[in-house]
Design an enzyme around this catalytic site. Sequence first.
Site: not given
Ligand code: HSE
Length: 414
Positions: A100, A124, A127, A131, A182, A185, A200, A297
């Site tokens: 993104k 796709e 975002v 989904i 996890g 970050e 997004k 994920g």
């Molecule tokens: N860091 C993003 C989130 C990952 O937590 O939604 C997916 O774009």
Amino acid sequence: MINVAVLGFGVVGSGVVELIEQNKVGINTRSGKLVQVVKILDIREFAESPFKHLLTKNSEDIFSDASISVVVETIGGATIAYELTKKALLAKKHVVTSNKELVATHGPELLSLAAENSVHYLFEASVGGGIPIIRPLYNCLAANEITGITGILNGTTNYILTAMKKDKKHFPLALKEAQTNGYAEADPTADIEGHDACRKIAILSSIAYNQFVDYKDVQTEGISKVTLEDIQYAEALGCSIKLIGESRKINDKVYIRVSPVIIDKSHMLSNVEDVFNAIVVEGNAVGDTMFYGKGAGKLPTASAVVADVMEIAKKCSCMRNTLVWDKEKKLQIVDCTQMASRFLVRIKSDMEEVALVRLVENNVGDVQWIKRLSNTETNEFVFITAQEIEAKITKLLTELENNHLKVLSKIRVL
Ligand code: HSE
């Protein structure tokens, strides 16, 4: 046959390779072609990987291989990924990405480069992870004028806000839990300060309104200042606090922002919890539609990436020559501070209660006082403002602060 190369063998990249292998029968049947990964670019060693024979450290092995028609970019960021994406498009290879940051930053240029080279640039997975949202917005809802988009677009912050609400955790502890699991970050800035959701909502808005929306123009506020007390006051009102990305077309401009918002439990997004994402799209023919699922994920994101690869394999994507974002003609943004809203305000003051109430009502006007929670200090007062222009509320609260009163928080009520 569709030969695919994957750039970046991290979480999403390895998910793509594994998914193509795991679901090959269905993928090949639905694509009408054999889809196979033939090269993986990564500078790291993966001695234990069953796909190690596909690994290369040299990008030329991919760009000079005429048999490779699709490049999946799952490197992330807008530096190396940007250079390699341009090279791939110039080599007339279709590019599919989950990145993104790259789409929001260089989307206009990469889309035109794709068009010039008669290939696709599909994103796709950028975002909402798994989904389906980009293609539904661009194809299935194409007959509508899109009037608004409202979404929970970041899984990490939704996980943190849910942990604060359900487990009564303070923000730092909920963030730590998100890191341990996890989701967040080691450097969680992009998620908790709203930068990820901002990119997004800019991407979705660019598609919805057929004109580029620059993420740098989006007024963005994250959740790092949201406290457990804010969440508990919202809950006492039968509401939740969510990090919402929203945009609305107003004549030839767009109202767009990312911010923590108090939403009533009757709102469609209020029960979207943990790492889930959900996006409500309003069309002038269809009304409200809602898209819900895992927004991040390995396999959920790989699911969207591989579907884009299959779209190319089927050669039926309508995005090829029609999706153009002209950076020079980007949509103008409405000044969000000039929009009216109600706000939940928490203040702290040692003034005597009757005098404080008079002071607030004289300055801010009609407000709805909220009963103090038992776990908050006795010199804390909470109220909801009437519907008012945000800049005016900010100014009035600043004036109140000059009267030895501290504003603890101010959160918009949707
Ligand atoms: N860091 C993003 C989130 C990952 O937590 O939604 C997916 O774009």
